[in-house]
Write a protein that holds these residues in place. Sequence first.
Motif, mmCIF file in Angstrom:
data_model
loop_
_atom_site.group_PDB
_atom_site.id
_atom_site.type_symbol
_atom_site.label_atom_id
_atom_site.label_comp_id
_atom_site.label_asym_id
_atom_site.label_seq_id
_atom_site.Cartn_x
_atom_site.Cartn_y
_atom_site.Cartn_z
ATOM 1 N N ILE A 1 0.857 -1.186 0.000
ATOM 2 C CA ILE A 1 0.000 0.000 0.000
ATOM 3 C C ILE A 1 0.889 1.230 0.000
ATOM 4 O O ILE A 1 1.744 1.386 0.874
ATOM 5 N N ARG A 2 0.686 2.066 -0.985
ATOM 6 C CA ARG A 2 1.422 3.333 -1.046
ATOM 7 C C ARG A 2 0.740 4.341 -0.123
ATOM 8 O O ARG A 2 -0.454 4.615 -0.247
ATOM 9 N N LEU A 3 1.525 4.894 0.809
ATOM 10 C CA LEU A 3 1.016 5.899 1.738
ATOM 11 C C LEU A 3 1.120 7.286 1.115
ATOM 12 O O LEU A 3 2.101 7.590 0.429
ATOM 13 N N GLU A 4 0.135 8.109 1.334
ATOM 14 C CA GLU A 4 0.246 9.506 0.947
ATOM 15 C C GLU A 4 1.353 10.155 1.774
ATOM 16 O O GLU A 4 1.436 9.959 2.992
ATOM 17 N N GLY A 5 2.200 10.934 1.119
ATOM 18 C CA GLY A 5 3.329 11.535 1.801
ATOM 19 C C GLY A 5 2.923 12.580 2.815
ATOM 20 O O GLY A 5 1.816 13.129 2.780
ATOM 21 N N ALA A 6 3.825 12.882 3.735
ATOM 22 C CA ALA A 6 3.579 13.927 4.731
ATOM 23 C C ALA A 6 3.399 15.273 4.026
ATOM 24 O O ALA A 6 3.968 15.509 2.957
ATOM 25 N N GLY B 1 -0.385 11.045 -4.801
ATOM 26 C CA GLY B 1 -1.211 9.850 -4.695
ATOM 27 C C GLY B 1 -0.861 9.017 -3.482
ATOM 28 O O GLY B 1 0.144 9.252 -2.808
ATOM 29 N N GLY B 2 -1.706 8.035 -3.223
ATOM 30 C CA GLY B 2 -1.501 7.165 -2.074
ATOM 31 C C GLY B 2 -2.640 7.275 -1.086
ATOM 32 O O GLY B 2 -3.531 8.122 -1.215
ATOM 33 N N ILE B 3 -2.606 6.427 -0.084
ATOM 34 C CA ILE B 3 -3.670 6.351 0.914
ATOM 35 C C ILE B 3 -3.294 7.217 2.117
ATOM 36 O O ILE B 3 -2.230 7.006 2.715
ATOM 37 N N GLY C 1 2.434 -5.241 2.896
ATOM 38 C CA GLY C 1 3.218 -4.193 3.527
ATOM 39 C C GLY C 1 2.882 -2.824 2.993
ATOM 40 O O GLY C 1 1.838 -2.624 2.345
ATOM 41 N N VAL C 2 3.772 -1.874 3.250
ATOM 42 C CA VAL C 2 3.542 -0.477 2.877
ATOM 43 C C VAL C 2 4.817 0.099 2.267
ATOM 44 O O VAL C 2 5.922 -0.413 2.456
ATOM 45 N N THR C 3 4.630 1.170 1.526
ATOM 46 C CA THR C 3 5.753 1.934 1.020
ATOM 47 C C THR C 3 5.339 3.387 0.897
ATOM 48 O O THR C 3 4.149 3.709 0.946
ATOM 49 N N ALA C 4 6.318 4.267 0.758
ATOM 50 C CA ALA C 4 6.060 5.699 0.629
ATOM 51 C C ALA C 4 7.298 6.326 0.003
ATOM 52 O O ALA C 4 8.336 5.680 -0.148
#
Length: 387
Positions: free
Chosen positions: A149-154, A164-166, A188-191
């Motif tokens: 899951i791609r996290l939305e950046g800070a 983009g991202g969650i 897992g996750v990535t960002a």
Amino acid sequence: MFLDSLLTRNPELADAAADLHRRGEIPPDTYVMDLDAIESNARLLAAEADRLGLTLWFVVKQLGRNPELIKAIARHIPRYAAIDVPEARTLHAAGARAGNLGHLVQIPHRDLPEMLAWRPETVTVYDLANARAVSAAAQDLGFRQDILIRLEGAPGSVYPGQEGGIPLAGLDGFAAAVEQLPGVRIAGVTAFPCVLCDPHTGVPRHTPTFELALKARALLAGRGHQDLKLSAPSATSVASLPLLAELGATHGEPGHSLTGTTPLHAHDLTQPEKPAYVYVTEVAHTLADGRPAVFGGGFYPRAHIRSALLPRTGLRLPVQDSPAENIDYYRLLDAPAPGQDVRAGDTALLAFRTQIFVTRAKVAVVAGLSTGEPRLAGLYDAQGREY
């Protein structure tokens, strides 16, 4: 940005590149890559990652997606993270194994059957629509695909064109929806970016986005997901790998460290990775005010270029800034002092931060520098096709 590093730590590459241009074996607007140094850098990175219990996925967009370099890197780091579909196809054709697909660019739905058939370790998804598409394609192929899951950046950390991202606040609901999809498993996750080099010292430091990724993995673990990966790309190098391990990442994605060209390498010439490329061009003409113009095509807006070396005379001239919105047909150097000799056709060597895949440049691969027997192993375009 990297000319001092190159001339101090890999002068043989500068000499070989100048000689190739002088003999007419390579044209201006060519990046000359030291195959031996790149493989050695990959070996160093793999050994340090293994020592720390980390896994690496290598990235090659900045190398021009070159098949010769891919093969050399893959002998030590077998799996890759492909930035987009064309890069993934080049990597796959060169024999490397798919580690992470879909990050930084999502896989178009029409390409999913082809790419999932390669059985990638993970696929990154930015939203529910892409998770559903991956699930459907994997089901059709008869297996369940692991996804990151791609996290939305800070806030304030996301580069334009990479949105983009969650959002962390929406992750619980997103995970609940994905858990209902039969063709995928949350792995897992990535960002991005998780690590950046300090602009003044070059020292790698984790970002607020890395902290979001850690929180996201903890949230998913609380939902019962096990053995979760956390890939923390950007500025992955021998120097930053201990930071990744200390903070709890499982994966790094080396790119510029493979050529010894992270910002840290410009500041600290003792880093273990060796500088492994140089940009070769030539003087095209001289303006009426004395400023030489060199052929362009391979310049990059974020390059931070400082100077060019003209090997025929040893003259080193500052490189003038150029607006990023202009096409780089030429790049101007400062006018030489009276009595200094600059001629049309003179070789010019520059070393700066680049992303070759977005340029018009050629890529020359040189083998044998480590044994004192350099040879031109091949000439390619910026997408890895033979020139």
